[in-house]
Every structure is written in C-alpha cells, then in structure tokens.
Write an enzyme that holds these catalytic residues in place. Structure first.
Site, PDB file in Angstrom:
ATOM      1  N   SER A  60       0.807  -1.208   0.000  1.00  0.00           N
ATOM      2  CA  SER A  60       0.000   0.000   0.000  1.00  0.00           C
ATOM      3  C   SER A  60       0.846   1.267   0.000  1.00  0.00           C
ATOM      4  O   SER A  60       1.717   1.439  -0.841  1.00  0.00           O
ATOM      5  CB  SER A  60      -0.952  -0.052   1.206  1.00  0.00           C
ATOM      6  OG  SER A  60      -2.005   0.851   1.058  1.00  0.00           O
ATOM      7  N   ASP A 228      -5.548  -3.708  -2.579  1.00  0.00           N
ATOM      8  CA  ASP A 228      -4.504  -3.289  -1.649  1.00  0.00           C
ATOM      9  C   ASP A 228      -3.792  -4.487  -0.995  1.00  0.00           C
ATOM     10  O   ASP A 228      -4.436  -5.417  -0.520  1.00  0.00           O
ATOM     11  CB  ASP A 228      -5.173  -2.431  -0.565  1.00  0.00           C
ATOM     12  CG  ASP A 228      -4.202  -1.669   0.286  1.00  0.00           C
ATOM     13  OD1 ASP A 228      -3.382  -2.300   0.967  1.00  0.00           O
ATOM     14  OD2 ASP A 228      -4.266  -0.427   0.284  1.00  0.00           O
TER      15      ASP A 228
END
Length: 379
Positions: A60, A228
């Site tokens: 991320s 993510d």
C-alpha cells in the site's frame, strides 16, 4: 508454528535454515505511511543499516516509498562515513513533492465520469507522471530484493511483484516481468472500496508452465483483479518472515475509530464490519510478531506510528509527546495533499521512533541523533 505472524503456503517447500540477513517491512497507510516511512529510511540510512538490508517488502502506501527508493537505489551512497545528501535529493525531495498533490479525488471523478476510464489506471498515470517516469520492474536493482505486494481478489492470496518474478502461488509465476512500476504500486495501494480493484491484463503464455497450484488457467492468467496488499498482509511480513533472521517492521497503519452512532444501512454497515474484521486480523498479526521477537524466534524490531516513544525507556530519545504523535497517526488513509509542516512532522516522527526501536532492540551502540531532520517543526 501456530503462533507465527505468517502462515505456511500448502505447497511451500520450507527452507531448512533461515538466511542470516536483515529484511525491512513497510506497512500501508496512504500518504501518511508514505511520508512516515521517509523518516524511517532516513534514520536507517544514517545509521548504516539501510545499505545492508537484503529485502524490502512493502504494501500500500509503503509501496510508494519503496518503489521510489528502489528506482533511486543506484544513485545512493552507502559507503562508511557517507552523508545522506543523495538520499535527500533522490528520495526525500521527490516524495515530498508528490505528497503535496492530491491524486485520489481527481482519479475517482475521472473514473466515474468517463466511460472506459478506470480509477486504477488514472492513479497509475499519476504515480508514473510524478515519480516513476515509465520505469518497469526490470529497472529495479538486483540487490536488495524489493517485493511490492498486492492481494489477488480472484485467488484470495498474495500477489508479489519483484524484478525476477511476479507471482501468486495459486495462479503461477511470470519471470522477468515488464509490468510498469507505477502499475505495481497502484495495485499494492488500491485501497478498497473506491480505489479497488486494479485490473492487470496479462498474456497467459508468459506464465511459467506448471508454476501455479490450482488456478493456472484463464481467466486467472489473462485478467488479474488486484486490491490493496494490506487486505492480505498490512505489515508486508509474508515475503520476509520465512527467509531472514532479522526483521525490521515499520507500521504506519490506521486503526478503526469508535463510532457513537454507526450507520445501519446495509452498505455502510457492511463496510464498518469489514473494517472491524480487518483491524482485528492486523492486531493479531502485530501481537504475534512482537511475541516472536520476545521469544527470540526472530531478531529485529517493530515500531509504529501509534507507539509511545517513552515505552522504549531511553533517556536520550528525541522529544515526541504522545499526544502530538497520535495526532499524526489520525491523519486519514488517503492520497490527499499534506502541507509542508505536516510532512516535516511525519518524517521527524518516523525518524525518531525508528531510532528508539533500533537502539533499544537492535544495536544499543548506535549513537543517539542530535536532532530531528526538520528541527524547526518537531512532531
């Protein structure tokens, strides 16, 4: 081990012995994490540790920082006695400039308003324009190994991007991938629900034959839907824990806030419950990680954006009042512009807490820093 912070893949061949080396994990958390990790890397570089790291695993927001560090690695000096001049010029300055721009809101609007335009593709364009300039995974250094992690929505497991391969143990492996660095970072930072999923279009013939467990077939090998990396592993531990003796973990992840009046409509309520589940899983992984350090399963250290620096009991730690650092921890997980002073404070906090963790748990002989990178701003 049943209490390990990572699990063993069913078809995985376990190495008989861990490698003697240092691995670094950079967590997610949007721009908050991206900038916090800049301070962490600054202290690691200054301490002479960054140049010795063998693997950097990121998810991320941490992948934005790691991606640029990887691209700029050949321009950095790690010789004994070298300064951080190149590091500040090549890594700090571009990331700070990028953090001064909001990229999520515009990308979402374009993705919604224009037919045929995806939010993920717009985010990738912003990353490429601001940081990576057309670089691919083949532009990363051979050493250290950088691993950028995303989550495969179709297979439910980790998708790893690296220079020699990209892979998902169920779908298979592509050797020497030419995916752009911007695409890899976009996939890793596709925060659900609005930035997720990022669709990666692939040629099934590029997969190594028989490299996947049970899903090496179309459409899994032609269209990959990624979200993510923090959905699967918000600390980025999976790719380092089973391999290295020393693991350093920098955590700038968020935390679910209390709500007096939670929404009751199905959409918002479901989103809230999913966040609670995710928060509990991440909390469990963190507890298992710290317990593993305490029981000497691994050497290393964990530090977080929510850590109270007084817990390290160092008389010469940099001054970081917990009430001030918690204000930084509460910055929203977005790709939204951060003003210069907030960036200063995030970098200072990452630098200070990393220093305290290193000197407490890794190398007590490290000299204490005299001041923050940006002393005028504190935390």
């Amino acid at each position: 081990m049943t209490d390990s912070p990572v699990g063993r893949i069913p078809t995985e061949i376990v190495a008989p012995k861990l490698e003697d080396g240092i691995a670094l994990c950079l967590s997610g958390g949007g721009y908050r994490a991206m900038v916090f990790h800049v301070g962490v890397l600054w202290r690691l570089h200054e301490a002479g540790i960054l140049g010795a790291v063998k693997r950097i695993s990121s998810v991320s927001g941490g992948s934005i920082t790691a991606g640029l560090l990887a691209l700029k690695w050949p321009a950095l000096s790690f010789a004994p006695g070298s300064t951080t001049t190149e590091f500040v010029r090549e890594v700090v300055a571009p990331l700070r400039a990028f953090a001064g721009e909001t990229i999520d809101a515009g990308s979402i609007l374009w993705g919604i308003a224009l037919p045929g335009v995806s939010i993920g593709d717009e985010i990738a364009k912003a990353y490429d324009r601001g940081l990576f300039h057309g670089a691919t995974l083949q532009d990363l250094p051979d050493a250290p190994r950088f691993v950028i992690n995303a989550t495969n929505v179709q297979s439910g497991v980790l998708w790893r991007f690296a220079k020699p391969y990209m892979r998902d143990y169920r779908v298979g492996e592509v050797r020497n991938p030419t995916v752009t660095l911007a695409q890899a970072v976009t996939a890793s930072s596709a925060f659900p629900p609005v930035l997720s999923p990022f669709q990666l279009r692939l040629d099934p013939t590029t997969f190594t034959p028989n490299s996947g467990d049970d899903l090496q077939r179309e459409p899994f090998t032609s269209r990959v839907f990624l979200t993510d990396g923090g959905v699967y592993d918000n600390l980025g531990l999976e790719t380092v824990w089973k391999r290295y003796t020393t693991v350093l973990v920098s955590d700038a992840g968020g935390q679910v806030a209390a709500e007096e009046e939670p929404a009751t409509d199905w959409a918002q309520h479901a989103y809230r419950v999913l966040n609670l589940v995710d928060n509990q899983v991440r909390s469990l992984r963190k507890r298992q990680l710290i317990d593993s350090f305490r029981s000497h399963v691994r050497r290393g250290a964990y530090w977080g954006i929510r850590t109270d620096i007084t817990d390290y009991q160092l008389v010469d730690a940099l001054p970081c009042p917990h009430i001030r650092t918690m204000q930084l921890a509460e910055i929203a997980t977005r790709l939204k512009r951060l003003d210069d002073v907030t960036q200063d404070r995030l970098i200072n906090w990452g630098y200070a807490v990393c220093d305290a963790a290193l000197r407490k748990h890794v190398d007590a002989g490290l000299p204490a820093p005299k001041q923050f990178p940006y002393p005028q701003s504190g935390v």
